[in-house]
Design a protein around this motif. Sequence first.
Motif, PDB file in Angstrom:
ATOM      1  N   GLY A 331       0.817  -1.209   0.000  1.00 23.40           N
ATOM      2  CA  GLY A 331       0.000   0.000   0.000  1.00 23.40           C
ATOM      3  C   GLY A 331       0.851   1.258   0.000  1.00 23.40           C
ATOM      4  O   GLY A 331       0.560   2.224  -0.724  1.00 23.40           O
ATOM      5  N   TYR A 332       1.906   1.270   0.801  1.00 24.76           N
ATOM      6  CA  TYR A 332       2.785   2.435   0.860  1.00 24.76           C
ATOM      7  C   TYR A 332       3.466   2.662  -0.491  1.00 24.76           C
ATOM      8  O   TYR A 332       3.554   3.805  -0.970  1.00 24.76           O
ATOM      9  N   ASN A 335       0.951   4.054  -3.012  1.00 22.11           N
ATOM     10  CA  ASN A 335       0.625   5.441  -2.703  1.00 22.11           C
ATOM     11  C   ASN A 335       1.740   6.380  -3.148  1.00 22.11           C
ATOM     12  O   ASN A 335       1.512   7.348  -3.884  1.00 22.11           O
ATOM     13  N   LYS A 336       2.967   6.098  -2.729  1.00 16.91           N
ATOM     14  CA  LYS A 336       4.083   6.998  -3.022  1.00 16.91           C
ATOM     15  C   LYS A 336       4.427   7.007  -4.511  1.00 16.91           C
ATOM     16  O   LYS A 336       4.639   8.064  -5.107  1.00 16.91           O
ATOM     17  N   ASP A 339       1.819   8.657  -6.834  1.00 17.26           N
ATOM     18  CA  ASP A 339       1.758  10.119  -6.844  1.00 17.26           C
ATOM     19  C   ASP A 339       2.583  10.730  -7.975  1.00 17.26           C
ATOM     20  O   ASP A 339       2.451  11.920  -8.276  1.00 17.26           O
ATOM     21  N   THR A 373      -5.745  -0.424  -0.623  1.00 13.65           N
ATOM     22  CA  THR A 373      -6.464   0.613   0.129  1.00 13.65           C
ATOM     23  C   THR A 373      -5.869   0.775   1.527  1.00 13.65           C
ATOM     24  O   THR A 373      -6.561   1.128   2.472  1.00 13.65           O
ATOM     25  N   GLU A 375      -2.382   2.282   3.869  1.00 11.43           N
ATOM     26  CA  GLU A 375      -1.276   3.253   3.901  1.00 11.43           C
ATOM     27  C   GLU A 375      -1.478   4.402   2.910  1.00 11.43           C
ATOM     28  O   GLU A 375      -0.541   4.886   2.292  1.00 11.43           O
ATOM     29  N   GLY A 376      -2.729   4.833   2.775  1.00 11.65           N
ATOM     30  CA  GLY A 376      -3.022   5.975   1.922  1.00 11.65           C
ATOM     31  C   GLY A 376      -3.245   5.652   0.465  1.00 11.65           C
ATOM     32  O   GLY A 376      -3.578   6.548  -0.324  1.00 11.65           O
ATOM     33  N   ALA A 377      -3.051   4.403   0.056  1.00  9.08           N
ATOM     34  CA  ALA A 377      -3.270   4.025  -1.342  1.00  9.08           C
ATOM     35  C   ALA A 377      -4.758   3.892  -1.633  1.00  9.08           C
ATOM     36  O   ALA A 377      -5.574   3.633  -0.743  1.00  9.08           O
ATOM     37  N   THR A 378      -5.115   4.075  -2.894  1.00  5.63           N
ATOM     38  CA  THR A 378      -6.466   3.797  -3.368  1.00  5.63           C
ATOM     39  C   THR A 378      -6.356   2.968  -4.642  1.00  5.63           C
ATOM     40  O   THR A 378      -5.280   2.824  -5.223  1.00  5.63           O
ATOM     41  N   ASP A 381      -4.451   4.181  -7.631  1.00  7.04           N
ATOM     42  CA  ASP A 381      -2.997   4.052  -7.715  1.00  7.04           C
ATOM     43  C   ASP A 381      -2.575   2.780  -8.441  1.00  7.04           C
ATOM     44  O   ASP A 381      -1.379   2.526  -8.593  1.00  7.04           O
TER      45      ASP A 381
END
Length: 583
Positions: A331-332, A335-336, A339, A373, A375-378, A381
Amino acid sequence: MSRTSRTTMRRSRTALIAAGALVAAAAGSAAAAAPFGASAAAAAGCTVDYKIQNQWNGGLTAAVSVTNTGAAISTWQLEWSFAGGEKVSQGWNATVTQSGAAVTAKNVSYNGTLASGASTSFGFNATGNGNSAVPATFKLNGVTCNGSTEPTDPPDPTDPPTDPPAGSRVNNPYEGAKVYVNPEWSAKAAAEPGGTRVSNQPTGVWLDRIAAIEGANDGMGLRDHLDAALTQKGSGELVVQLVIYNLPGRDCSALASNGELGPTEIGRYKTEYIDPIAAILGDAKYAGLRIVTTVEIDSLPNLVTNTGSRPTATPACDVMKANGNYQKGVGYALNKLGDVPNVYNYIDAGHHGWIGWDDNFGATADIFKVAATTEGATVNDVHGFITNTANYGATKEDNFSIGDSVNGTSVRQSKWVDWNRYTDEQSYAQAFRQKLISVGFNSDIGMLIDTSRNGWGGTQRPTGPGASTSVDTYVDGGRYDRRIHLGNWCNQAGAGLGERPKAAPAAGIDAYVWMKPPGESDGSSKAIPNDEGKGFDGMCDPAYGGNARNGNNPSGALGNAPVSGHWFSAQFQELMKNAHPAL
């Protein structure tokens, strides 16, 4: 890296992709927000929901619902095309006709009028091969369903093509683009006798430890590769393929690629591994590259197949399931990396010989949704998924299909298939794509298939089905994949280079890729001390008698192999000799 058998055994894109194959004997659906065209009343918006309710080898039953989201209309006509040779045999609540692949459904006397917000439904039966697809495009009253509420003008064929702005995502990053050729791999391949025949092929760059970011053992680092990619790019488009592969407690069910981070070192994974990669990829210097990341090979499916009460559960996988660091790490990373506007994230989705059974299929899709969904992911991503990474499953088995039977016995009952739902990677990838959409991933995700080592050519390649003496002789005599068991994954004898990298080769498939560089070892044939976190797995020893994951069969591995990731000349020669298509 871990490969098991049954006993363990985006960003949102702007348009629907071509129809993908639907999982056999399972429901599927697709929704398209779209305008009606010039109707008896006014132009309107609509949604179309097309569901395959039942499917078998020989036919299907489908249900279609149309909802008017705009002004009222008094008649309607829905059009689509079949991709798999289906033929409509019967319809209800609409007059359904067909010309070639094109199908037209018209309202009947009692359901032509649709007020704003009203819906109508119809259904049909059709013949098929058991692998039918949800159509990607619908037209209502002559206008392509595209999400607007007014008819849109068709493009002027005399207008020059327009390129997307630098860094903006496209439907399929591989279409219209070259793919980066890793100079380090290319040099090794070219140095082999006959290697220049393939040394210009694009392969993945594996970032399998923190040191690889800057360049391990005097090798090229990430910036070095990206700078070289800019040179290769020239004035066109170019894809760079990266493998993100360094989770804490990596490869919990195997030993050859355990990795450098312990089970609890999620903090180091984030700050020392993912963050530096994201910072480099986000450099404006590289905004014109299309960067494909394949995220964490193998790990998530292990949480389904190798934990709990399963006969092949391992304590290491139970630890990773309990601490959640696989999901958190993935997830991390999503997310990163997601972006960065020009990054396309593809999550590793195992392969058909691991996830293709009913008790693994849905559960694996669910765990992917959890990770995507976290660690900030959706799900935005996630651009897609990759199958068969560094594995050997045939792309397509032409000599038998899952719906075949011999003397009344289904192919699924053969020892080789062993009740799997899929016989090859392409049917699995297309079906799993539909399953992933059904659990909440975007409907426009694409799939990649690693074909670097699944050609299975040479003199032993079958030219037709096996003898019909029994279902086993039929399957074993006709299958391209000549492994002793589907669970064998390490440096397989007899394997060959597969389909060359290619964009959009089939419905729902963004590309065939060589993500695993041919000639790089899966693991050492015996324990070899090293400072790379690489262990020894018996599945890489030709003399190993197997375990529960491969039905206690011999490993089928080549001898004298180096540690994983190191150059293995004998394997490279084997792959060229058995290439299909032949070199």
